[in-house]
Design a protein around this motif. Sequence first.
Motif, mmCIF file in Angstrom:
data_model
loop_
_atom_site.group_PDB
_atom_site.id
_atom_site.type_symbol
_atom_site.label_atom_id
_atom_site.label_comp_id
_atom_site.label_asym_id
_atom_site.label_seq_id
_atom_site.Cartn_x
_atom_site.Cartn_y
_atom_site.Cartn_z
ATOM 1 N N CYS A 261 -35.648 54.731 122.559
ATOM 2 C CA CYS A 261 -34.444 54.717 121.764
ATOM 3 C C CYS A 261 -33.811 56.087 121.919
ATOM 4 C CB CYS A 261 -34.853 54.452 120.320
ATOM 5 S SG CYS A 261 -33.591 54.706 119.130
ATOM 6 N N ARG A 262 -32.497 56.127 121.906
ATOM 7 C CA ARG A 262 -31.857 57.425 122.163
ATOM 8 C C ARG A 262 -32.168 58.385 121.041
ATOM 9 N NH1 ARG A 262 -26.281 56.887 125.152
ATOM 10 N NH2 ARG A 262 -26.552 59.108 124.916
ATOM 11 N N SER A 263 -32.509 59.579 121.447
ATOM 12 C CA SER A 263 -32.909 60.576 120.456
ATOM 13 C C SER A 263 -31.668 61.237 119.874
ATOM 14 C CB SER A 263 -33.797 61.618 121.115
ATOM 15 O OG SER A 263 -33.074 62.282 122.129
ATOM 16 N N PRO B 137 -29.769 64.265 119.856
ATOM 17 C CA PRO B 137 -29.779 65.433 120.743
ATOM 18 C C PRO B 137 -29.796 66.744 119.965
ATOM 19 C CG PRO B 137 -27.676 64.299 120.830
ATOM 20 C CD PRO B 137 -28.577 63.438 120.014
ATOM 21 N N LEU B 138 -30.432 67.713 120.530
ATOM 22 C CA LEU B 138 -30.473 69.036 119.935
ATOM 23 C C LEU B 138 -29.247 69.813 120.404
ATOM 24 C CD1 LEU B 138 -34.200 69.671 120.762
ATOM 25 C CD2 LEU B 138 -33.237 68.710 118.668
ATOM 26 N N ASP C 186 -26.992 69.915 123.958
ATOM 27 C CA ASP C 186 -27.135 68.584 124.544
ATOM 28 C C ASP C 186 -28.538 68.309 125.092
ATOM 29 O OD1 ASP C 186 -26.006 66.134 124.929
ATOM 30 O OD2 ASP C 186 -25.497 66.541 127.027
ATOM 31 N N ALA C 187 -29.544 68.954 124.505
ATOM 32 C CA ALA C 187 -30.910 68.726 124.969
ATOM 33 C C ALA C 187 -31.461 67.473 124.322
ATOM 34 C CB ALA C 187 -31.793 69.920 124.600
ATOM 35 N N PRO C 188 -32.253 66.690 125.058
ATOM 36 C CA PRO C 188 -32.879 65.516 124.449
ATOM 37 C C PRO C 188 -33.727 65.926 123.252
ATOM 38 C CG PRO C 188 -33.196 65.528 126.832
ATOM 39 C CD PRO C 188 -32.608 66.841 126.470
ATOM 40 N N GLY C 189 -33.713 65.117 122.213
ATOM 41 C CA GLY C 189 -34.392 65.476 120.971
ATOM 42 C C GLY C 189 -35.812 64.969 120.904
ATOM 43 N N LYS C 190 -36.272 64.803 119.664
ATOM 44 C CA LYS C 190 -37.652 64.363 119.466
ATOM 45 C C LYS C 190 -37.831 62.935 119.973
ATOM 46 C CE LYS C 190 -38.169 67.098 115.298
ATOM 47 N NZ LYS C 190 -38.128 67.069 113.821
ATOM 48 N N PRO C 191 -39.087 62.559 120.229
ATOM 49 C CA PRO C 191 -39.329 61.190 120.697
ATOM 50 C C PRO C 191 -38.786 60.181 119.686
ATOM 51 C CG PRO C 191 -41.338 62.491 120.821
ATOM 52 C CD PRO C 191 -40.329 63.327 120.128
ATOM 53 N N ALA C 192 -38.030 59.225 120.169
ATOM 54 C CA ALA C 192 -37.470 58.227 119.268
ATOM 55 C C ALA C 192 -37.832 56.845 119.789
ATOM 56 C CB ALA C 192 -35.954 58.391 119.197
#
Lengths: 267, 489
Positions: free
Chosen positions: A180-182, A184-185, A188-194
């Motif tokens: 699932c889309r995280s 973003p931090l 534009d960094a990918p965030g925590k596992p979702a």
Amino acid sequence: MNESSALIARLKRIATTGMPTQGDGRADDAWLTQGMAKAQLHEVFATVDDAASGAGFAVASVLAARAAPVMWLRTEASERQGGRLHATGLVEMGLDVTSLVLGLVEDEADLLRAAADAARCHGLGTLLIESWGRAPRIDLTATRRLMLAAEASGVTILSLRIGAEPVPSAAASRWQVAACRSRPLEADAPGKPAFDIELLRRRGGQAGLRWRVEWDRDAYFFDQIAFETVIIEDPGGDTAALSGAGVSVAADRAAADNAAASVRRTG
Amino acid sequence: MRPHLFVGRAETPIAFVETVSGGVRLKALDREAMRAGLVPGLTLADARAQVPELEVYEHDAHADHEWLERLADGCQRYTPSVALDEPDGLILDIAGCVHEFEGERRLAADLEERLARRGLLVRHAFGDTPDTARALARFAGAPAPDEKRAVKRLPVAALGLDEDATTALSRAGLKTVGDVMARPLATIAARFGEEAAMMIRRLDGSVKGPIVARRSVPKIGVERRFAEPIARTEYALEVIAELAAEAAEQLAQRHEGGRRWEVRLFRADGLVQRLRIETGQPIRDVALLMRLFRERIDSLADPLDPGFGYDLIRLDVALAERLDASQLKLEGGEAQKGEVAQLVDQLGTRLGRARVRRFSARDSHIPEQAELMLPAAEAPAPTPWTAPETGEPPLRPIYLFDPPQPIESMMAEVPDGPPHRFRWRRTVHDVAHSEGPERIAGEWWRRQDIPTRDYYRIEDRRGRRFWIFRHGLYSEMETPRWYLHGVFA
């Protein structure tokens, strides 16, 4: 009067589920903070593309339940197709890898034999059985054995089924996991596992519930997220081109209501 | 060479030949052929001329060696210390082992009888040292009142020197070992080399040559002999359990536990079957041991076949380590650990030790080399792993591909950015979020030409998170390739 209505309710449940003793009395979303019910067999399904999400969800639920040490059994085929387990990555999920024992077996028959032994080991917190593909040997009989062993020994068993279709089984619950889309931090960094989680089945409980959660490694629980900030995609050419395998598009998932018992799932 | 194949055949002379430079020559002969006047080294053509009825076989040194090994295995019923004396001899160290047979003569008779059943002709000799026994067995002629005099009567060939030296000794009038011994050692050494002098010293017993045993002598060994061979596997297992209990008792007295156990089942017809188990921690719990042995039996490629029955079962503890009684009474978390260790041993016995593993951190910044998977049974003390930083998402994937999988970048990327779209496993992924690059240089102190890797953590539009890298900088090469190295949860 009260007693009889309780009895009727219980009989009704037996009549509908065929399982007299189930219904562990846990709240439907207890797993968010406590992981899966202990001393039971649970199944986690994920498509091949979502293999890492399935594994990540399994690891995270072990941690939420604080059910270490972990024995992780996988076949050589899993190792070839899915890549090998990366300890640093597991550490970053929050797992203490010194409490992890990895068993690499040749085929499915060995997998089940090893699982039967491990399921009887009181010293284990969780037994994680990872299988790829249809794995026809993991059937009703095999799962019933595992379930009985789990109840006797107190080991929680997670059967991670990647690229498999659900078949009848004796598991206490069955989950479908998709990436699932995280959130973003910055930068534009990918965030925590979702994860996009659907409870497909639960003994003596409500099924068809869906959640969208983020794994909070520092607090050891699943954080339910509402996706106000989801970027709406253009549903045009490129996403359609992707969905050869009939994958639902993140955009319409985001639009669906969280709690709605939607039947849509990936794969 | 399988002598039993020839038992009971008509007495035709038999020769084994080998092809050496210059033709086919006799290598080994049976008694009949010797009697007919043939000697090893003769060409086959000459031999045929002398003895037309000669039966000829190809000599197979490897098979000979295997056969000797099997005989040596069988001889371990007498002593754990058996050495091969190639190509056709065995040396048994029977010091302290003869009580079972009421003396060495009984042992030799038993051995000869067993080997005779296989059709073997045996010459044996006893000696104070391996060398005297060997020389006596191979060269003894007329009987002598004692060992010393018997050695002295041996021909000089018994010294085992090369042909020239042996001939030279004979020419010098020294026909027997005794003649040579009568000379001052220094002159022998000066004329025939240090080797000859050493051999003399070994034969007169002043220097004891070692027995190079084929296997180390176990720390603890217990055995059961049966007058009637036992033919039921179940009963054999009961015996193993009894033996294990005996061994455990001995271990307990020494405050030790065994880590390497071996059971050998000696079949009446000479075959030896082995069951070996190894454990990660010293144990002396009979029930546990038996579980592991049963596990081992189940995993055998050929099932245990008692055939005509076992007449000796032996259990050895090859490796033992300290195990105090207090360690057995572990409580709480330790007991839990003990159970997991038992599970590790059990699975390791069945699947193979290398298949049950634990992770161990290693000092390398190359991701695929930063960790080791060691057999759990021998993993060292847990190493601390670097704790992840609070609030950060996982920066390393949970599944890692080794080797990394090539991907196809489908859209031009900015020089220091990830691709916007790429194809992996026939699926196209559109990158929605990315972080990077995290630059990981090759280990240039090992090799110069390893390109730098620029890693990116990316998420595609469906929420799948990948770890990809560009192999090489644009300054290093023209078109660096992209690889997918792992997948995140």
